[in-house]
Design an enzyme around this catalytic site. Structure first.
Site, PDB file in Angstrom:
ATOM      1  N   GLN A 175      -0.238   2.490   1.429  1.00 56.14           N
ATOM      2  CA  GLN A 175       1.091   2.605   0.826  1.00 56.14           C
ATOM      3  C   GLN A 175       2.085   3.114   1.860  1.00 56.14           C
ATOM      4  O   GLN A 175       1.856   4.147   2.496  1.00 56.14           O
ATOM      5  CB  GLN A 175       1.014   3.561  -0.385  1.00 56.14           C
ATOM      6  CG  GLN A 175       2.302   3.662  -1.169  1.00 56.14           C
ATOM      7  CD  GLN A 175       2.681   2.358  -1.877  1.00 56.14           C
ATOM      8  OE1 GLN A 175       1.837   1.680  -2.449  1.00 56.14           O
ATOM      9  NE2 GLN A 175       3.957   2.003  -1.831  1.00 56.14           N
ATOM     10  N   ASP A 182      -1.671  -6.944   1.539  1.00 55.35           N
ATOM     11  CA  ASP A 182      -0.214  -6.891   1.630  1.00 55.35           C
ATOM     12  C   ASP A 182       0.324  -8.060   2.454  1.00 55.35           C
ATOM     13  O   ASP A 182       1.522  -8.327   2.447  1.00 55.35           O
ATOM     14  CB  ASP A 182       0.227  -5.571   2.290  1.00 55.35           C
ATOM     15  CG  ASP A 182       0.766  -4.578   1.270  1.00 55.35           C
ATOM     16  OD1 ASP A 182       1.176  -5.014   0.176  1.00 55.35           O
ATOM     17  OD2 ASP A 182       0.772  -3.368   1.563  1.00 55.35           O
ATOM     18  N   LYS A 197      -0.395   0.396  -9.508  1.00 58.49           N
ATOM     19  CA  LYS A 197      -1.305  -0.603  -8.936  1.00 58.49           C
ATOM     20  C   LYS A 197      -2.734  -0.360  -9.432  1.00 58.49           C
ATOM     21  O   LYS A 197      -3.442  -1.291  -9.832  1.00 58.49           O
ATOM     22  CB  LYS A 197      -1.251  -0.539  -7.399  1.00 58.49           C
ATOM     23  CG  LYS A 197       0.054  -1.075  -6.851  1.00 58.49           C
ATOM     24  CD  LYS A 197       0.273  -0.772  -5.371  1.00 58.49           C
ATOM     25  CE  LYS A 197       1.664  -1.264  -4.961  1.00 58.49           C
ATOM     26  NZ  LYS A 197       2.061  -0.881  -3.600  1.00 58.49           N
TER      27      LYS A 197
END
Ligand code: NDP
Length: 311
Positions: free
Chosen positions: A98, A121, A54
């Site tokens: 994460q 997200d 990422k």
């Protein structure tokens, strides 16, 4: 029957990343550099790989990124303090924690502490609500990627029977809502669904987000359907590899080299009777990071009241 069309997630992801890079260049002329903060707790090897990828993609597209790596022993309160600081920072547009987090950390509380406007997200209940009511907001990356694959491949969605197998908050449910917002007739299935094959055989678009290797077999698929395989399952047993990929020299070579191969939730034999399908790997999974980059730039725009141009 016509050969099925392979929906190339890698190519579509490249297209989206190029558009994001273009948008970033446009914003930089206004003195704006979108910024993403990724919080990686402890040392989970798979998470480290995802996070590195990422951060690397941010660099390639001109997005500022920052990686925070608190130790495994961090408490929920300490994590909440990190999130509060990132929420307050002007140079950070997106915050990604994460997952999975260590068991002692309250994941739900943390995800809800992220400002909905920086929730790249798309997991915050406010964004889930916006999605539910069709309002603009940040959408979960993997389901949003499914819609991009369908649209960019010029596959019709409106009026189609879409069946989503799986109802998780991060994939199944948002995928179903996005398809509904695109005017598909949507059925959502799960582990309590009676006679699953009868339902899936009715699908023009079948989305499998189950987490079980090769679970959707050819008997469960209507000829010519579009198959979207979200599953990522690692096979480490040679007999399993042979069961799913008999006669596939490429997979056999990968297995010999790496000791494992990936299979989706759809049995590869089902792809042969489809009209179009996403391969695993190289299908839906390839879109997830591209959509995260898209969401980061979208968050940067929305926070500043600048109209979102693409997607
Ligand atoms: P979850 O385990 O959270 O959800 C699985 C869903 O499948 C549940 O709703 C469950 O039903 C349903 N299910 C399980 N068994 C059956 C069955 N026998 N028949 C019908 N439905 C069943 O998984 P996720 O949604 O997080 O992930 C699904 C898959 O997608 C996994 O393989 C995961 O690795 C992959 N994934 C891929 C991503 C990507 O980037 N490509 C991103 C995220 C996930 P119930 O609710 O009743 O238990």
């Amino acid at each position: 029957m016509k050969n099925p069309h392979v929906l190339d997630g890698v190519a579509i992801a490249s297209e989206i990343k190029a558009e994001v890079a273009h948008e970033v260049a446009g914003l930089s002329k206004k003195g704006i550099v979108p910024g993403l903060a990724v919080v990686l707790v402890g040392e989970v090897p798979a998470s480290q790989i995802y996070v590195r990828s990422k951060v690397k993609t941010c660099g390639e597209l001109g997005i500022y990124s920052e990686m925070l790596t608190p130790p495994e022993s961090i408490t929920t309160d300490e994590m909440l303090a990190i999130v509060a600081e990132l929420n307050a920072r002007e140079d950070i547009d997106g915050i990604l924690i994460q997952l999975p987090l260590p068991k002692h950390v309250d994941t739900k509380r943390l995800l809800e502490a992220i400002s909905p406007d920086k929730d790249v997200d798309g997991f915050h209940p406010v964004n889930a609500g916006r999605l539910q009511s069709g309002q603009p907001g940040l959408q979960p990356c993997t389901p949003a990627g499914i819609i991009e694959i369908l649209k960019r491949s010029k596959l019709p969605i409106a009026g189609q029977n879409a069946v989503v197998v799986g109802r998780s908050d991060i994939v199944g449910k948002p995928a179903a809502l996005l398809l509904l917002n695109e005017s598909a007739t949507v059925t959502v299935c799960h582990s309590k669904t009676r006679d699953l094959p009868a339902v899936t055989r009715n699908a023009d678009i079948l989305v499998a987000a189950i987490g079980r290797p090769g679970y959707v077999t050819p008997e469960m698929v209507k000829a010519g359907a579009t198959l979207i395989d979200v599953g990522i399952n690692r096979l480490t047993d040679a007999a399993d590899v042979d069961r799913y990929f008999a006669g596939d020299a490429e997979r056999a070579a990968t297995f010999a080299k790496r000791g494992s191969v990936i299979v989706g939730d759809i049995h590869p034999a089902a792809f042969a009777i489809s009209g179009a399908y996403t391969p695993v790997p190289g299908g839906v999974g390839a879109l997830t990071i591209a959509m995260l980059m898209h969401n980061t730039v979208k968050a940067a725009r929305l926070r500043r009241g600048i109209a979102v141009e693409s997607i």
